[in-house]
Design an enzyme around this catalytic site. Structure first.
Site, PDB file in Angstrom:
ATOM      1  N   GLN A   1       0.756  -1.149  -0.122  1.00 32.45           N
ATOM      2  CA  GLN A   1      -0.117  -0.214   0.016  1.00 32.45           C
ATOM      3  C   GLN A   1       1.056   1.248  -0.205  1.00 32.45           C
ATOM      4  OE1 GLN A   1      -2.704  -2.144   3.399  1.00 32.45           O
ATOM      5  NE2 GLN A   1      -3.352   0.060   2.996  1.00 32.45           N
TER       6      GLN A   1
ATOM      7  N   GLU B   1       0.325  -1.613   4.625  1.00 33.43           N
ATOM      8  CA  GLU B   1       0.825  -0.176   4.889  1.00 33.43           C
ATOM      9  C   GLU B   1       1.999  -0.214   4.888  1.00 33.43           C
ATOM     10  OE1 GLU B   1      -1.984   2.413   7.025  1.00 33.43           O
ATOM     11  OE2 GLU B   1      -0.223   4.027   6.891  1.00 33.43           O
TER      12      GLU B   1
ATOM     13  N   ARG C   1      -5.421   7.725  16.450  1.00 33.38           N
ATOM     14  CA  ARG C   1      -6.733   7.547  16.108  1.00 33.38           C
ATOM     15  C   ARG C   1      -7.722   6.954  17.050  1.00 33.38           C
ATOM     16  NH1 ARG C   1      -9.257   8.646  11.145  1.00 33.38           N
ATOM     17  NH2 ARG C   1      -7.476   9.266   9.877  1.00 33.38           N
TER      18      ARG C   1
ATOM     19  N   PHE D   1      -7.664   1.750  11.890  1.00 36.00           N
ATOM     20  CA  PHE D   1      -6.583   2.209  12.284  1.00 36.00           C
ATOM     21  C   PHE D   1      -6.821   2.791  13.965  1.00 36.00           C
ATOM     22  CE2 PHE D   1      -2.843   5.320  12.011  1.00 36.00           C
ATOM     23  CZ  PHE D   1      -2.012   4.307  10.997  1.00 36.00           C
TER      24      PHE D   1
ATOM     25  N   THR E   1      -3.902  11.536  10.100  1.00 33.40           N
ATOM     26  CA  THR E   1      -3.769  12.460  11.057  1.00 33.40           C
ATOM     27  C   THR E   1      -2.469  13.249  11.308  1.00 33.40           C
ATOM     28  OG1 THR E   1      -3.147  10.579  12.571  1.00 33.40           O
ATOM     29  CG2 THR E   1      -5.484  11.203  12.700  1.00 33.40           C
TER      30      THR E   1
ATOM     31  N   ALA F   1      -6.045   5.293   5.204  1.00 36.48           N
ATOM     32  CA  ALA F   1      -6.701   6.502   6.042  1.00 36.48           C
ATOM     33  C   ALA F   1      -8.101   6.789   5.260  1.00 36.48           C
ATOM     34  CB  ALA F   1      -5.892   7.566   6.165  1.00 36.48           C
TER      35      ALA F   1
ATOM     36  N   GLU G   1     -12.874   3.028   5.190  1.00 42.82           N
ATOM     37  CA  GLU G   1     -12.908   2.317   6.517  1.00 42.82           C
ATOM     38  C   GLU G   1     -14.358   2.507   7.348  1.00 42.82           C
ATOM     39  OE1 GLU G   1      -8.598   3.606   8.429  1.00 42.82           O
ATOM     40  OE2 GLU G   1      -9.283   4.906   7.046  1.00 42.82           O
TER      41      GLU G   1
HETATM   42 MO1  MOS Z   1      -5.437   1.768   6.550  1.00 44.24          MO
HETATM   43  S1  MOS Z   1      -5.834   0.832   8.160  1.00 44.24           S
HETATM   44  O1  MOS Z   1      -5.418   3.391   6.868  1.00 44.24           O
HETATM   45  O2  MOS Z   1      -3.881   1.235   5.779  1.00 44.24           O
END
Ligand code: MOS
Length: 765
Positions: free
Chosen positions: A191, A226, A304, A338, A433, A502, A712
């Site tokens: 990602q 990620e 978060r 997250f 964030t 995010a 999300e």
């Molecule tokens: Mo996502 S949980 O912000 O890769």
């Protein structure tokens, strides 16, 4: 518009990491990973493995030319264990061979002597021992100590949520190959292509411009790629660096489950105070986040959790503290939501506890305390709330009281089957964030035949971001989607990308694409003004209104004989640039970490769900009957994709809350290490009915084409499943003692059904 990948997906033609044709001479990697969770490495014996035919190279921490460091936020994580191991599954030795089978067989022959050290798996134990990843953080609004003195009701308790395995269909993996002059290309199922590039540069001691990371698409990410895709990309690159050969590593499912981190488990303490009208006056919460053995993304996830600790409610006095606790589990990481869902669960538990003690439906407390526009979040941002609108529309459409009466009536007629329902409002902030990460670039090329190629930092992982970006270009240029192609994400085309995460990827990269397309269109319109003016207007100063629409140029609303392609060619002939690299940053976001106040989110997404379940009170098994939602999409630009995200998120959220049970033993070994021992929702356990109604609102927002981020937020509707199950159990056994401890597996339900009494009331007659 359908997802542009659907055509190749259903034919099995979409390119994932494993579909990339291998170059001749490609080698395959495997790792020897730590069998113990914490220990000191005494010796490593690679001799038997090195003698195997087909083994091309064996590498340990000593063979790392740069820094043995992959920690993105905190430099606390080695790529290959040097002197100590910190979790079961931590890579120690990298083996490269002519086939996958030989690489794995050779890894098995490696002998590592490890002196075991004390293992911590529980975050509260880590906290008590001072094992913290970063200093604790506290969000504060008003004065809780003072507010509690004027509360009519005060309740406290503990709430625990377990982790969650990402279970992307495509496991982690990478394929790297040598380029000229010491460069390396890494195909990575990530990602965050830039994270792989930056970390490979650091580990190999190379400059970033020598590393090209390329990602066509992922077979799912959910946050698990990620940060944690980096390890595999860098390991391949390390072997390529030494051997000058292409190297592939594609993890087997059990390796992936064992070696990678998951959603963070949390253990939390809460205290909630209400006045006699059920208004929440004060809320205190302490979160103990199980970070695992290294920071990974834990500090950001923890942040978060704090941002979402009051979910969709306005609480005037809040004190929320979070600790990121270092344990000997694989470093836990991003997972859809997250940290937000973990924070929301605790306030829902606090409300449920209050409702149960007061013997009223939790929904009365929930509704009484929903956020209104103008209310202040504990972090200082002022809400532009749709919470009440979503709740009211949910009630109007699905009739909360009628549903409740139906359930009561069912329960009064059935002894061994009990239904339960719960309301689950959500509020999720959109933006990274970390303010600086909210930037994106898009490179748009218009070719001389009128077709368009677009590159952005967005990574397609099934969420449909490429389709949305394509829609942006099709809309701005007013050309057919067939004329547009979205290219693989590549760090040589688009630099310094933020990860696709995010929920903000379509917003950031879509807006950058919008800017690039408008810029090119402006140039084309200027060319049109010069080139396609009808003879009648030549020499006149007043130029009639001109429009590029549906691939034709219209003058005064009349179609001309100038097509889009002809205009593009004319621009090229006049040496006008047909390419643009645009940069986008959302306005007005900022955050002051010293004060823990600011305006971190471009906007919030709201919604309300009603979840209904039926519990079989003899067996403890259950079904989700329905999930009925009113969701704030803003104005959805692609309802097919957005509904898909809602349905998938809801099912994934229910899985987390009810059946997905991660089990580490006291030694830190993962016991739920395969799909035989880790149960995920299948087609039989998805809700029998999922209804998602868009909230109709014409309000403006900062989303791409006002189509709010959708990745999300829907997951958090699944939290309602836990509370619906709890209510069903209580209608069977009103005295049941049920800890707030998820997942609510059939075993736990069975225990709860028969807890605290010799014979539950329902069985007494
Ligand atoms: Mo996502 S949980 O912000 O890769």
């Amino acid at each position: 518009m359908k997802n542009i990948d659907s055509y190749t997906h259903v034919r099995g033609e979409s390119i994932y990491l494993d579909d990339i044709p291998l170059l001749e001479g490609s080698l395959f990697a495997a790792v020897y990973d730590s069998p113990v969770a914490h220990g000191k490495i005494i010796s490593i014996d690679i001799s038997a493995a090195a003698q195997m035919t087909g083994v091309a190279g064996i590498f340990t921490a000593k063979d790392i030319p740069g820094e043995n460091q992959i920690g993105g936020i905190v430099p606390d994580e080695e790529l290959l264990a040097g002197e100590h191991v910190h979790f079961c599954g931590m890579p120690i030795v990298l083996v490269v061979a002519t086939s996958e089978e030989i690489a794995r067989a050779a890894a098995k022959k490696i002998k590592v002597n490890i002196e075991p050290l004390a293992v911590i798996t529980d975050p509260r134990e880590a906290w008590a021992k001072g094992e913290l990843i970063i200093p604790p953080r506290t969000f504060q609004l008003g004065d809780t100590a003072n507010a509690f003195t004027s509360c009519e009701f005060i309740f406290d308790g503990r709430a625990d949520t377990n982790g969650q395995e990402h279970l992307y269909i495509e496991t982690q993996g990478a394929y790297s190959l040598p380029l000229e002059n010491g460069g390396i290309r890494i195909y990575s199922s990530t990602q965050g292509p830039t994270a792989v590039q930056r970390t490979a540069a650091r580990v190999l001691g190379l400059s970033m411009n020598k590393l090209e990371v390329d990602t066509t698409r992922l077979g799912g990410g959910f946050g698990g790629k990620e940060d944690q895709a980096t390890t595999w990309g860098v390991l391949c690159a390390l072997a390529t660096y030494h051997l000058k050969k292409p190297v592939k590593f594609s993890l087997h499912r059990m390796e992936d489950m064992r070696m990678t981190g998951k959603r963070h488990p949390y253990s939390s303490d809460f205290k909630i105070g209400l006045d006699k009208d059920l208004k929440i006056l004060a809320y205190e919460v302490t979160f103990f986040q199980n970070a695992g053995a290294a920071a990974d993304l834990s500090p950001a996830v923890m942040e978060r959790t704090l941002f979402h600790c009051t979910n969709s409610y306005f609480v005037p006095n809040v004190k929320a503290t979070a600790y990121s606790c270092r344990t000997h589990l694989p470093p836990n990481t991003a997972f859809r939501g997250f940290g937000g869902p973990q924070g929301m669960f605790v306030i829902e538990a606090a409300i449920a506890k209050a409702a149960e003690e007061l013997n009223i439906p939790a929904s009365r407390i929930q509704e009484r305390n929903l956020l209104h526009s103008g209310d202040e979040f504990p972090y200082g941002q002022i809400a532009e709330s749709e919470a009440n609108e979503c709740w009211k529309e949910t009630d109007r459409l699905y009739q909360i009281d009628t549903l409740r009466k139906e359930i009561e009536s069912f329960n009064s007629k059935n002894r061994l089957l009990k239904k339960g329902m719960a309301l689950m409002p959500i509020c999720f902030g959109i933006s990274f964030t970390k303010t600086l990460m909210n930037q994106a670039r898009s490179l748009v090329h218009v070719y001389t035949d009128g077709t368009v190629g677009i590159s952005t930092g967005a990574v397609e992982m099934g969420q449909g971001v490429n389709t949305k970006i394509l829609q942006v270009a099709a809309e701005i240029f007013s050309i057919s989607p067939d004329k547009i192609k979205i290219n693989p994400t590549n760090t040589w085309r688009i630099a310094n990308t933020s990860p696709s995460a995010a929920s903000a990827t379509a917003d950031l990269n879509g807006k950058a694409t919008e800017i690039a397309c408008r810029e090119i269109l402006k140039r084309l319109q200027a060319v049109a003004k010069e080139e396609c003016i009808p003879v009648a207007y030549i020499g006149k100063t007043e130029i009639p209104p001109l429009e590029v629409k549906d691939e034709w140029i219209f003058i005064n609303g009349k179609k001309t004989d100038w097509s889009w392609a002809k205009l593009v060619m004319a621009a090229y002939t006049k040496r006008v640039s047909l390419s643009e690299l645009a940069h986008y940053t959302p306005p007005n976001i900022h955050y002051d970490q010293k004060k823990e106040k600011g305006h971190p989110f471009a906007y919030h997404v709201y919604g309300t769900a009603i979840i209904s379940v039926t519990v079989d009170c003899l067996r403890g098994i259950y079904e989700t009957d329905s999930v009925k939602v009113v969701h704030d999409f803003g104005k959805s630009m692609n309802t097919l994709i957005d509904m898909g995200q809602c349905e998938g998120g809801i099912v994934q959220g229910i899985g987390w809350m009810t059946m997905e049970e991660i089990v580490y033993d006291k030694e830190g070994k993962l016991r739920s290490n395969a799909l035989s021992t880790y149960k995920v929702p299948d087609i039989y356990s998805v809700p029998k009915e999922i209804l998602v109604q868009p909230l109709n609102t014409a309000k403006d927002n900062l989303a791409i084409f006002r189509s709010k981020a959708v990745g999300e937020p829907p997951l958090m509707y699944g939290i309602g499943a836990y509370f619906a199950l709890r209510n069903a159990v209580h209608s069977f056994n009103p005295l049941a003692k049920i800890p707030f401890d998820t997942p609510m597996t059939p075993e736990k339900i069975l225990m709860a059904l028969y807890s605290n009494v010799n014979t539950p009331v329902a069985l007494a007659d």
